[in-house]
Design a protein around this motif. Structure first.
Motif, PDB file in Angstrom:
ATOM      1  N   GLY A 144      -5.905  -3.491   0.673  1.00 48.73           N
ATOM      2  CA  GLY A 144      -4.667  -2.693   0.916  1.00 48.73           C
ATOM      3  C   GLY A 144      -4.692  -2.140   2.128  1.00 48.73           C
ATOM      4  N   TYR A 145      -4.322  -3.016   3.212  1.00 44.61           N
ATOM      5  CA  TYR A 145      -4.308  -2.217   4.795  1.00 44.61           C
ATOM      6  C   TYR A 145      -2.876  -2.186   5.421  1.00 44.61           C
ATOM      7  CZ  TYR A 145      -4.693  -7.456   4.989  1.00 44.61           C
ATOM      8  OH  TYR A 145      -4.402  -8.681   4.670  1.00 44.61           O
ATOM      9  N   ASP A 146      -1.906  -2.387   4.516  1.00 42.64           N
ATOM     10  CA  ASP A 146      -0.447  -2.240   5.162  1.00 42.64           C
ATOM     11  C   ASP A 146       0.422  -1.560   4.198  1.00 42.64           C
ATOM     12  OD1 ASP A 146       0.746  -4.111   3.459  1.00 42.64           O
ATOM     13  OD2 ASP A 146       0.219  -5.788   5.064  1.00 42.64           O
ATOM     14  N   GLU A 147       1.531  -1.369   4.603  1.00 44.38           N
ATOM     15  CA  GLU A 147       2.353  -0.416   3.944  1.00 44.38           C
ATOM     16  C   GLU A 147       3.145  -1.004   2.592  1.00 44.38           C
ATOM     17  OE1 GLU A 147       4.735  -1.003   7.792  1.00 44.38           O
ATOM     18  OE2 GLU A 147       2.607  -1.122   6.800  1.00 44.38           O
ATOM     19  N   SER A 148       3.224  -2.356   2.480  1.00 45.89           N
ATOM     20  CA  SER A 148       3.249  -3.040   1.208  1.00 45.89           C
ATOM     21  C   SER A 148       2.317  -2.983  -0.005  1.00 45.89           C
ATOM     22  CB  SER A 148       3.478  -4.666   1.739  1.00 45.89           C
ATOM     23  OG  SER A 148       2.216  -5.301   1.741  1.00 45.89           O
ATOM     24  N   THR A 149       1.296  -2.406   0.235  1.00 46.75           N
ATOM     25  CA  THR A 149       0.255  -2.572  -0.876  1.00 46.75           C
ATOM     26  C   THR A 149      -0.166  -1.180  -1.211  1.00 46.75           C
ATOM     27  OG1 THR A 149       0.090  -4.878  -0.405  1.00 46.75           O
ATOM     28  CG2 THR A 149      -1.794  -3.664  -1.413  1.00 46.75           C
ATOM     29  N   ALA A 150      -0.443  -0.949  -2.494  1.00 42.43           N
ATOM     30  CA  ALA A 150      -1.325   0.275  -2.907  1.00 42.43           C
ATOM     31  C   ALA A 150      -2.583  -0.083  -3.221  1.00 42.43           C
ATOM     32  CB  ALA A 150      -0.387   1.246  -3.765  1.00 42.43           C
TER      33      ALA A 150
END
Length: 486
Positions: free
Chosen positions: A251-257
């Motif tokens: 989870g390393y960008d704002e699309s993923t929690a």
């Protein structure tokens, strides 16, 4: 963040500074995957007392970590190492004298000792929270330092990772990631926050210097002789374990929690620090590195809840899953406040509640209710992050609790009512620290889970009742009493 050079054949030494163990392991530099068998672990036993203390012996911790490197060397694993990286627990603090010697043990996040700060009448905690990502809570240094100054004649202060780094390299510095976990950092500037320092009653020169993400040191001469394969190898600044775990899980960008379940649990999103969305009061925000932040919510009951309940119920290794209990079907509702809540809520430890018990209930019912309650708590945070980032976030799952329980993985997926991907690697903190240092974007690599429509429907029907009972549990929680003595 694609790789910019060929690292095939080279390795990374990762030091993971946890609360329950210190670990040293070797990863492949090309994708941060673990080298089989190249893991050494030193068990940590924090000391707790009725005064609210939760401490770790600094000397024993560091010596245990160094013995892990000795073990790796003895087994031939400290060859072809291209970088040394660190993942570390956030929030720890040690008071130091004028020579830099420790006056206190490591004060961990679980320690409840504090004093009420002397605040200017104009102090605005919501503005403070928006700027620092934290609250004026005993978890953070603006509240810790005044208490420590009332106990010992400390001249300066540092966290566990800062002191480990100093022991290895001779330089007492910190990263923007670790500094953000002190609650004393202006997130936008990456420098210590003037108001936080004023509340703490100190100046910035009494804290470790914040170095950029690209900074590296090298091992001191004595350690280079002790581990010749590490001589001259760059040592990167540490990454806070929550940020590292997110990146390491995938989870390393704002699309993923990323939802990680270890001793405690958290749900977090990594995103650029520039133009970051306005921070809601219920969520915290720390830094990953010079360019990224991580926003999320943490929960005090997770793997520790499972371990406690299986011990209390005397469940053997064959009965540590709630086998036969359908997800979302239990009439028992568990509010998992055994270890209290994290800020901004102030529910103290000892506030866990079970509603709806009957003589028909079994150990499996209680276990299922507890895991369901923890899942619903995490779901609260996930839905806040959905709203903050304006989308239904993708979910990746990682951590020891995820790995240990297939029932819990299904329960989380049903509670979230969306697919999830499981991280195949267990050491997500170490993996993430390597990814941050080397600019990698690791994929989860594990199984894909789809929620059962029937299970998701049952959990959705359960949620309103859980919400009402949770509110009652918060209202009925005993008053939080903070001891001020040692």
């Amino acid at each position: 963040m694609p790789r910019t050079d060929d690292r095939s054949g080279t390795r990374v030494l990762a030091l993971d500074l946890g609360t329950s163990s210190a670990r040293a392991l070797v990863l492949l530099a090309e994708d941060a995957s673990p080298v089989p068998g190249a893991l050494a672990r030193h068990k940590i036993a924090p000391t707790y007392s009725t005064t609210g203390s939760a401490t770790i012996d600094l000397h024993a911790y560091v010596e245990g970590l160094l013995s892990c490197l000795d073990e790796l060397q003895q087994n031939g694993h400290l060859e072809d190492i291209a970088a040394i990286v660190l993942s570390s627990q956030w929030h720890s603090i040690v008071g130091l004298d004028a020579r830099g010697a420790a006056l206190t043990p490591v004060i961990t996040w679980a320690d409840t000792r504090s004093v009420q700060p002397q605040l200017d009448p104009a102090f605005d905690e919501r503005a403070f929270h928006a700027r620092t990502g934290s609250w004026l809570h005993r978890l953070y240094w603006p509240r810790r330092i005044p208490w420590l100054l009332s106990e010992v004649p400390a001249v300066s202060f540092a966290g566990l990772p800062d002191l480990v780094l100093e022991r290895l390299t001779g330089e007492r510095v910190t990263s923007v990631s670790i500094a953000s976990g002190t609650g004393s950092l202006d997130l936008a500037t990456g420098e210590y926050d003037a108001e936080a320092l004023a509340i703490a009653g100190i100046t910035a020169d009494r804290l470790p210097v914040i170095v950029p993400t690209g900074w590296t040191g090298v091992l001191s001469a004595s350690y280079a002789r002790r581990w010749p394969g590490l001589a001259g190898v760059p040592v990167h600044p540490p990454t806070g374990d929550g940020a590292a775990s997110n990146v390491g899980t995938g989870g390393y960008d704002e699309s993923t929690a990323a939802v990680t379940v270890g001793t405690s649990a958290a749900v977090r999103v990594v995103h650029p620090i520039d133009q970051a969305p306005e921070l809601p009061w219920e969520l915290w925000r720390y830094r990953v590195d010079d360019k990224r932040a991580v926003t999320g919510m943490a929960f005090s009951a997770a793997g520790n809840l499972h371990a406690w309940l299986t011990t209390v119920l005397q469940l053997d290794e064959h009965h540590q899953e709630p086998t036969g209990i359908e997800i979302g079907s239990s009439r028992v509702i568990a509010i998992p406040f055994q270890a209290g809540t994290r800020p901004p809520e102030t529910v103290p430890g000892g506030s866990g509640v079970y509603f709806g018990l009957s003589f028909d209930d079994t150990a499996a019912d209680l276990l299922a209710a507890s895991l369901q309650g923890a899942s619903l708590e995490i779901d609260r945070g996930l839905r806040m992050l959905d709203a903050l980032f304006g989308r239904e976030l993708q979910v990746v799952l990682g951590g020891g609790g995820i790995d240990a329980s297939a029932w819990w993985r299904r329960c989380l997926t049903a509670t979230f009512a969306r697919p999830a991907v499981v991280c195949a690697e267990a050491e997500v903190g170490a993996r993430g620290a390597a990814a941050v240092a080397l600019g990698l974007s690791p994929a989860p690599g594990g199984e894909h889970l789809d929620p059962s429509p029937e299970e998701a429907e049952r959990v959705a029907a359960l949620r309103p009742r859980y919400s009402v009972l949770r509110t009652l549990a918060v209202q009925a929680a005993p008053e939080l009493k903070v001891p001020t003595g040692s």
